[in-house]
Scaffold this motif. Structure first.
Motif, PDB file in Angstrom:
ATOM      1  N   VAL A  53      39.746 -17.149   4.864  1.00  0.00           N
ATOM      2  CA  VAL A  53      40.524 -18.337   5.212  1.00  0.00           C
ATOM      3  C   VAL A  53      41.700 -18.504   4.264  1.00  0.00           C
ATOM      4  O   VAL A  53      42.819 -18.812   4.685  1.00  0.00           O
ATOM      5  CB  VAL A  53      39.625 -19.588   5.183  1.00  0.00           C
ATOM      6  CG1 VAL A  53      40.477 -20.852   5.243  1.00  0.00           C
ATOM      7  CG2 VAL A  53      38.666 -19.566   6.353  1.00  0.00           C
ATOM      8  N   TRP A  54      41.458 -18.299   2.978  1.00  0.00           N
ATOM      9  CA  TRP A  54      42.549 -18.453   2.002  1.00  0.00           C
ATOM     10  C   TRP A  54      43.660 -17.444   2.281  1.00  0.00           C
ATOM     11  O   TRP A  54      44.848 -17.778   2.185  1.00  0.00           O
ATOM     12  CB  TRP A  54      42.014 -18.290   0.594  1.00  0.00           C
ATOM     13  CG  TRP A  54      43.069 -18.510  -0.454  1.00  0.00           C
ATOM     14  CD1 TRP A  54      43.756 -17.560  -1.153  1.00  0.00           C
ATOM     15  CD2 TRP A  54      43.580 -19.768  -0.902  1.00  0.00           C
ATOM     16  NE1 TRP A  54      44.660 -18.145  -2.015  1.00  0.00           N
ATOM     17  CE2 TRP A  54      44.573 -19.495  -1.880  1.00  0.00           C
ATOM     18  CE3 TRP A  54      43.292 -21.090  -0.583  1.00  0.00           C
ATOM     19  CZ2 TRP A  54      45.276 -20.498  -2.525  1.00  0.00           C
ATOM     20  CZ3 TRP A  54      43.988 -22.097  -1.227  1.00  0.00           C
ATOM     21  CH2 TRP A  54      44.968 -21.794  -2.184  1.00  0.00           C
ATOM     22  N   TYR A  57      45.389 -18.748   5.626  1.00  0.00           N
ATOM     23  CA  TYR A  57      45.955 -20.088   5.737  1.00  0.00           C
ATOM     24  C   TYR A  57      46.478 -20.656   4.431  1.00  0.00           C
ATOM     25  O   TYR A  57      46.695 -21.877   4.332  1.00  0.00           O
ATOM     26  CB  TYR A  57      44.896 -21.045   6.299  1.00  0.00           C
ATOM     27  CG  TYR A  57      44.467 -20.723   7.708  1.00  0.00           C
ATOM     28  CD1 TYR A  57      45.301 -21.018   8.784  1.00  0.00           C
ATOM     29  CD2 TYR A  57      43.246 -20.135   7.973  1.00  0.00           C
ATOM     30  CE1 TYR A  57      44.916 -20.738  10.080  1.00  0.00           C
ATOM     31  CE2 TYR A  57      42.848 -19.841   9.266  1.00  0.00           C
ATOM     32  CZ  TYR A  57      43.688 -20.144  10.318  1.00  0.00           C
ATOM     33  OH  TYR A  57      43.304 -19.849  11.601  1.00  0.00           O
ATOM     34  N   LEU A 217      47.319 -28.310   7.309  1.00  0.00           N
ATOM     35  CA  LEU A 217      45.871 -28.164   7.183  1.00  0.00           C
ATOM     36  C   LEU A 217      45.102 -28.576   8.442  1.00  0.00           C
ATOM     37  O   LEU A 217      44.308 -27.782   8.950  1.00  0.00           O
ATOM     38  CB  LEU A 217      45.379 -28.988   5.988  1.00  0.00           C
ATOM     39  CG  LEU A 217      45.253 -28.281   4.634  1.00  0.00           C
ATOM     40  CD1 LEU A 217      44.987 -29.311   3.544  1.00  0.00           C
ATOM     41  CD2 LEU A 217      44.129 -27.273   4.667  1.00  0.00           C
ATOM     42  N   LEU A 221      43.055 -26.040  10.855  1.00  0.00           N
ATOM     43  CA  LEU A 221      41.621 -26.233  11.025  1.00  0.00           C
ATOM     44  C   LEU A 221      41.255 -26.239  12.503  1.00  0.00           C
ATOM     45  O   LEU A 221      40.268 -25.607  12.910  1.00  0.00           O
ATOM     46  CB  LEU A 221      41.207 -27.557  10.369  1.00  0.00           C
ATOM     47  CG  LEU A 221      39.728 -27.942  10.467  1.00  0.00           C
ATOM     48  CD1 LEU A 221      38.861 -26.887   9.790  1.00  0.00           C
ATOM     49  CD2 LEU A 221      39.488 -29.302   9.830  1.00  0.00           C
ATOM     50  N   SER A 224      41.448 -22.705  13.818  1.00  0.00           N
ATOM     51  CA  SER A 224      40.345 -21.853  13.361  1.00  0.00           C
ATOM     52  C   SER A 224      39.066 -22.156  14.129  1.00  0.00           C
ATOM     53  O   SER A 224      38.299 -21.251  14.452  1.00  0.00           O
ATOM     54  CB  SER A 224      40.119 -22.044  11.855  1.00  0.00           C
ATOM     55  OG  SER A 224      39.655 -23.352  11.570  1.00  0.00           O
ATOM     56  N   ALA A 233      35.722 -21.140  10.456  1.00  0.00           N
ATOM     57  CA  ALA A 233      36.154 -22.534  10.606  1.00  0.00           C
ATOM     58  C   ALA A 233      35.466 -23.438   9.574  1.00  0.00           C
ATOM     59  O   ALA A 233      36.087 -24.341   9.011  1.00  0.00           O
ATOM     60  CB  ALA A 233      35.846 -23.014  12.021  1.00  0.00           C
ATOM     61  N   TYR A 236      37.008 -23.031   6.258  1.00  0.00           N
ATOM     62  CA  TYR A 236      38.262 -23.788   6.223  1.00  0.00           C
ATOM     63  C   TYR A 236      37.970 -25.246   5.852  1.00  0.00           C
ATOM     64  O   TYR A 236      38.672 -25.861   5.056  1.00  0.00           O
ATOM     65  CB  TYR A 236      38.950 -23.714   7.585  1.00  0.00           C
ATOM     66  CG  TYR A 236      40.415 -24.068   7.567  1.00  0.00           C
ATOM     67  CD1 TYR A 236      40.830 -25.364   7.301  1.00  0.00           C
ATOM     68  CD2 TYR A 236      41.392 -23.122   7.827  1.00  0.00           C
ATOM     69  CE1 TYR A 236      42.170 -25.708   7.285  1.00  0.00           C
ATOM     70  CE2 TYR A 236      42.734 -23.445   7.813  1.00  0.00           C
ATOM     71  CZ  TYR A 236      43.112 -24.743   7.546  1.00  0.00           C
ATOM     72  OH  TYR A 236      44.439 -25.074   7.524  1.00  0.00           O
ATOM     73  N   THR A 237      36.908 -25.805   6.444  1.00  0.00           N
ATOM     74  CA  THR A 237      36.507 -27.175   6.113  1.00  0.00           C
ATOM     75  C   THR A 237      36.140 -27.294   4.643  1.00  0.00           C
ATOM     76  O   THR A 237      36.485 -28.280   3.976  1.00  0.00           O
ATOM     77  CB  THR A 237      35.301 -27.598   6.978  1.00  0.00           C
ATOM     78  OG1 THR A 237      35.630 -27.444   8.362  1.00  0.00           O
ATOM     79  CG2 THR A 237      34.912 -29.038   6.709  1.00  0.00           C
TER      80      THR A 237
END
Length: 261
Positions: A53-54, A57, A217, A221, A224, A233, A236-237
């Protein structure tokens, strides 16, 4: 005995509500560090989804904070003087202007976004930049800053303080910086907390205004969750909470210290 029973009932109800709100968040976050969500924690714990995720995003995360703090700067520069002017002038015209400023609170974010698109969508460069989202966030959050500062002014005789400083020879700028702003600080801090919180979490308005190169963000989200594995996903949260919760706690502590002063 009766008081103890009432306290126990209130405590139990509070804990039940807290669990109802917190448990889904904990389960969602835990899925982001699980190898396979459907097999549960027994499948193992991993940070691969967080790293993924990093890598995907990081730009959206940085843009969200840029927009949030830019929104805060604009609302401070415009909102605090506006609140002071509306409070000092008073009268019917001031009340009308105040209602116009707070009107976005009663209008859905999608409607505000549509109005901005119809008005400024033809300016290609502006439409495709993050400044377009910033404009929407300023319109959406400005009422919270103005109302918070005006609430403080209503509890302090700011007009008399201002007139007293003027009688001593202080210039308008000196009075504003040394009299108005310090007395309005509790409202400014409370408004700042709300502005940053709302800007970071705003989805409806941002979803309408963003482009593929200006995702924030909440939009990332949503993407994702719609297009990737549940573990991604959820990771990401997790990143969302790791970055936002400490910021909000720090701002809340700063606001409380400002109110005590």
């Amino acid at each position: 005995m009766r008081d103890r029973l009432i306290f126990a009932g209130q405590l139990g109800f509070t804990l039940l509500v807290a669990a109802f709100l917190v448990v889904p968040v904990v389960l969602s976050i835990s899925a982001g560090v699980t190898v396979n969500y459907f097999r549960g924690i027994q499948s193992g714990v991993t940070l691969q989804w967080v790293v993924q995720v990093w890598n995907l995003y990081a730009g959206e995360i940085g843009l969200s904070f840029l927009i949030a703090f830019a929104t805060l700067a604009v609302t401070l520069i415009v909102g605090v003087p506006a609140a002071y002017g509306l409070h000092v002038k008073g009268g019917r015209l001031s009340r009308v202007i105040e209602e116009i400023i707070t009107l976005p609170l009663a209008i859905p974010g999608l409607a505000i976004a549509l109005a901005l698109l119809l008005t400024y969508g033809g300016f290609g460069g502006f439409r495709q930049s993050w400044l377009f989202i910033l404009t929407g966030h300023v319109v959406f959050t400005m009422p919270f800053m103005v109302r918070s500062v005006m609430a403080v002014f209503a509890s302090v005789d700011i007009k008399t303080l201002d007139e007293g400083a003027a009688s001593l020879g202080a210039s308008p700028w000196t009075r504003f910086c040394n009299v108005i702003v310090p007395n309005a600080m509790p409202g400014i801090l409370a408004g700042s907390l709300m502005v940053v919180t709302l800007s970071l979490g705003e989805f409806n308005l941002t979803w309408m205004l963003h482009t593929p190169l200006t995702k924030t963000l909440p939009v990332g989200l949503a993407d994702s969750y719609a297009s990737m594995r549940l573990e991604v996903a959820s990771a990401y949260t997790l990143i969302f909470f790791i970055m936002i919760v400490p910021l909000l706690v720090a701002m809340q502590m700063f606001a409380e210290k400002g109110e005590k002063k």
